[in-house]
Design a protein around this motif. Structure first.
Motif, mmCIF file in Angstrom:
data_model
loop_
_atom_site.group_PDB
_atom_site.id
_atom_site.type_symbol
_atom_site.label_atom_id
_atom_site.label_comp_id
_atom_site.label_asym_id
_atom_site.label_seq_id
_atom_site.Cartn_x
_atom_site.Cartn_y
_atom_site.Cartn_z
ATOM 1 N N ALA A 50 1.983 -12.810 -10.350
ATOM 2 C CA ALA A 50 1.934 -12.629 -11.800
ATOM 3 C C ALA A 50 1.367 -11.270 -12.165
ATOM 4 O O ALA A 50 1.567 -10.789 -13.274
ATOM 5 N N VAL A 51 0.638 -10.672 -11.218
ATOM 6 C CA VAL A 51 0.025 -9.355 -11.411
ATOM 7 C C VAL A 51 0.228 -8.551 -10.132
ATOM 8 O O VAL A 51 0.094 -9.096 -9.034
ATOM 9 N N ILE A 52 0.525 -7.262 -10.272
ATOM 10 C CA ILE A 52 0.577 -6.358 -9.128
ATOM 11 C C ILE A 52 -0.636 -5.436 -9.214
ATOM 12 O O ILE A 52 -0.823 -4.742 -10.215
ATOM 13 N N ASP A 53 -1.455 -5.454 -8.176
ATOM 14 C CA ASP A 53 -2.676 -4.647 -8.147
ATOM 15 C C ASP A 53 -2.421 -3.392 -7.319
ATOM 16 O O ASP A 53 -2.301 -3.454 -6.098
ATOM 17 N N VAL A 54 -2.327 -2.246 -7.988
ATOM 18 C CA VAL A 54 -2.007 -0.979 -7.337
ATOM 19 C C VAL A 54 -3.300 -0.235 -7.005
ATOM 20 O O VAL A 54 -4.137 -0.012 -7.882
ATOM 21 N N GLY A 55 -3.442 0.142 -5.741
ATOM 22 C CA GLY A 55 -4.625 0.880 -5.311
ATOM 23 C C GLY A 55 -4.267 2.167 -4.606
ATOM 24 O O GLY A 55 -3.362 2.191 -3.766
ATOM 25 N N GLY A 56 -4.970 3.247 -4.947
ATOM 26 C CA GLY A 56 -4.696 4.547 -4.344
ATOM 27 C C GLY A 56 -5.790 5.067 -3.449
ATOM 28 O O GLY A 56 -5.716 6.200 -2.958
ATOM 29 N N GLU A 57 -6.825 4.241 -3.219
ATOM 30 C CA GLU A 57 -7.901 4.626 -2.308
ATOM 31 C C GLU A 57 -8.395 3.396 -1.573
ATOM 32 O O GLU A 57 -8.692 2.370 -2.193
ATOM 33 N N SER A 58 -8.488 3.480 -0.264
ATOM 34 C CA SER A 58 -8.984 2.362 0.514
ATOM 35 C C SER A 58 -10.473 2.158 0.254
ATOM 36 O O SER A 58 -11.234 3.122 0.158
ATOM 37 N N THR A 59 -10.882 0.894 0.128
ATOM 38 C CA THR A 59 -12.298 0.575 -0.030
ATOM 39 C C THR A 59 -12.870 -0.092 1.221
ATOM 40 O O THR A 59 -13.952 -0.662 1.186
ATOM 41 N N ARG A 60 -12.139 0.008 2.330
ATOM 42 C CA ARG A 60 -12.669 -0.545 3.578
ATOM 43 C C ARG A 60 -13.885 0.269 4.021
ATOM 44 O O ARG A 60 -14.017 1.454 3.680
ATOM 45 N N PRO A 61 -14.793 -0.336 4.794
ATOM 46 C CA PRO A 61 -15.957 0.405 5.287
ATOM 47 C C PRO A 61 -15.541 1.639 6.082
ATOM 48 O O PRO A 61 -14.664 1.574 6.949
ATOM 49 N N GLY A 62 -16.133 2.784 5.752
ATOM 50 C CA GLY A 62 -15.847 4.013 6.471
ATOM 51 C C GLY A 62 -14.618 4.768 6.009
ATOM 52 O O GLY A 62 -14.275 5.802 6.595
ATOM 53 N N ALA A 63 -13.946 4.270 4.977
ATOM 54 C CA ALA A 63 -12.737 4.952 4.491
ATOM 55 C C ALA A 63 -13.096 6.306 3.886
ATOM 56 O O ALA A 63 -14.178 6.502 3.336
ATOM 57 N N ASP A 64 -12.160 7.240 3.986
ATOM 58 C CA ASP A 64 -12.370 8.568 3.424
ATOM 59 C C ASP A 64 -12.349 8.516 1.897
ATOM 60 O O ASP A 64 -11.568 7.774 1.291
ATOM 61 N N PHE A 65 -13.216 9.328 1.296
ATOM 62 C CA PHE A 65 -13.223 9.459 -0.165
ATOM 63 C C PHE A 65 -11.941 10.168 -0.603
ATOM 64 O O PHE A 65 -11.470 11.098 0.050
ATOM 65 N N VAL A 66 -11.400 9.725 -1.724
ATOM 66 C CA VAL A 66 -10.192 10.318 -2.288
ATOM 67 C C VAL A 66 -10.541 10.891 -3.657
ATOM 68 O O VAL A 66 -11.147 10.207 -4.490
ATOM 69 N N THR A 67 -10.172 12.123 -3.903
ATOM 70 C CA THR A 67 -10.460 12.738 -5.195
ATOM 71 C C THR A 67 -9.646 12.072 -6.301
ATOM 72 O O THR A 67 -8.608 11.438 -6.037
ATOM 73 N N GLU A 68 -10.104 12.234 -7.532
ATOM 74 C CA GLU A 68 -9.371 11.689 -8.663
ATOM 75 C C GLU A 68 -7.950 12.238 -8.708
ATOM 76 O O GLU A 68 -6.996 11.499 -8.976
ATOM 77 N N GLU A 69 -7.815 13.526 -8.436
ATOM 78 C CA GLU A 69 -6.501 14.161 -8.498
ATOM 79 C C GLU A 69 -5.531 13.540 -7.502
ATOM 80 O O GLU A 69 -4.371 13.246 -7.836
ATOM 81 N N GLU A 70 -6.002 13.322 -6.277
ATOM 82 C CA GLU A 70 -5.149 12.729 -5.250
ATOM 83 C C GLU A 70 -4.835 11.273 -5.575
ATOM 84 O O GLU A 70 -3.692 10.811 -5.423
ATOM 85 N N GLU A 71 -5.842 10.557 -6.029
ATOM 86 C CA GLU A 71 -5.648 9.152 -6.363
ATOM 87 C C GLU A 71 -4.633 9.008 -7.493
ATOM 88 O O GLU A 71 -3.734 8.150 -7.443
#
Length: 266
Positions: A50-71
Motif C-alpha cells: 500500500a506504500v512504497i518506502d524509498v531510501g537513498g542512504e543505508s542505515t545499516r551499522p557502519g554504512a557510509d554517510f551520504v550527502t544530501e546532494e547525493e541522496e
C-alpha cells in the motif's frame, strides 16, 4: 484505515521497501538503476504493497554517510517516476530535512525518519508545514537501557509531543519502535515481548523488522539476510496481533496473505 488524510483498505497494510542504494544490508545495489527501481516498485505494488518506502542512504551499522546532494540525486528521479506511473503512496526514508523536502516536491506523501526529527531539528516543522504523515522511529546512541520497552515508549512519547508542539496534526503522527537500531539481540527480544505497550501509546505503529539480525537470532543464528523472509512474516503476524497497523518488509509476497487474513481478525 487511514494514513494521515489517505484512506487505505483494511485494518493493516504493507509498506514495501525500495532501497536505491549500493550498500543496504540485504538488497544493496539491486535497484540503483532507475529502470530496475521502477520495475521493483511495480512488483511491490502488484504483490500488495500500500506504500512504497524509498531510501537513498543505508542505515545499516557502519554504512557510509551520504550527502544530501547525493541522496537527493538518488531518490528524486525514482519518486517522480513512481508517482507518474502508479497510484500509490510513497514514503521517503530519510533523516535529512533537505532530502525530505526534495522528496515531497517530487511527489512523496509520507516522511519516514529514523532519527524522529532529531538530526537537524527541522523535520518536524517540514511535516507540519506540508501537512503530511511522519513516522518517528526510536533511535538513540546510549544502549544502557534499564527497561528497554519503557525507555522506547518514553522516547516516542517525547518525540510525538515535540511533533505536536511543532504543529504536526495528531492524525499525521506514526511511531516506530526501531528494531535493530541501538539495540542488541536481547533488547530486541524484550521489546518484541513488550510491543503492545508501544501500540497503546495512542498513535498508529509501523513495525519494521524485515530481514534484520534479530530475525536471524530467532531462526538460530545461521541465516543470510535473504533467507529471513518467512521469519519476518511470522513476526509480521505477531506485530499485527499486538496492535501494529503497518509492516515494513522487503518481500511483500511472503507477507501479503498473512496480513490480509490477520487484519480481518484483529
Amino acid at each position: 484505515m487511514k494514513i494521515g488524510q489517505f484512506e487505505i483498505a483494511g485494518k493493516a497494510c504493507i509498506m514495501g521497501v525500495l532501497n536505491v542504494t549500493p550498500d543496504s544490508f540485504s538488497d544493496g545495489g539491486f535497484y540503483v538503476d532507475l529502470e530496475a527501481a521502477l520495475e521493483q516498485a511495480a512488483e511491490l505494488i502488484a504483490l500488495g504493497a500500500a506504500v512504497i518506502d524509498v531510501g537513498g542512504e543505508s542505515t545499516r551499522p557502519g554504512a557510509d554517510f551520504v550527502t544530501e546532494e547525493e541522496e537527493i540525486a538518488r531518490i528524486v528521479p525514482v519518486i517522480k517516476a513512481i508517482k507518474e506511473k502508479f497510484d500509490i503512496l510513497v514514503s521517503i526514508d530519510t533523516y535529512k530535512t533537505a532530502t525530505a523536502k526534495a522528496a515531497l516536491e517530487a511527489g512523496a506523501d509520507i516522511l519516514n525518519d529514523v532519527w524522529a526529527g532529531l538530526y537537524d531539528g527541522q523535520m518536524l516543522t517540514l511535516a507540519a508545514q506540508a501537512n503530511v504523515p511522519i513516522i518517528l522511529m526510536h533511535n538513540q546512541k546510549d544502549e544502557n537501557y534499564q527497561d528497554i520497552t519503557q525507555e522506547v515508549c518514553h522516547f516516542l512519547q517525547e518525540r510525538a509531543q515535540a511533533a505536536l508542539a511543532a504543529g504536526v496534526a495528531k492524525e499525521n503522527i506514526w511511531l516506530d519502535p526501531g528494531f535493530g537500531f541501538a539495540k542488541d539481540a536481547q533488547q530486541n527480544l524484550d521489546l518484541l515481548k513488550g510491543l503492545d505497550r508501544v501500540t497503546r501509546l495512542g498513535y498508529p505503529v509501523l513495525f519494521g523488522i524485515s530481514r534484520k539480525r534479530v530475525v536471524d537470532y530467532l531462526l538460530g543464528g545461521n541465516t543470510e539476510a535473504l533467507e529471513r523472509d518467512m521469519g519476518t512474516a511470522a513476526l509480521s503476524v505477531y506485530a499485527l496481533i499486538k496492535g501494529c497497523q503497518m509492516v515494513r518488509v522487503h518481500n511483500v509476497e511472503a507477507n501479503r496473505d498473512l496480513v490480509k487474513v490477520i487484519s480481518q481478525l484483529i
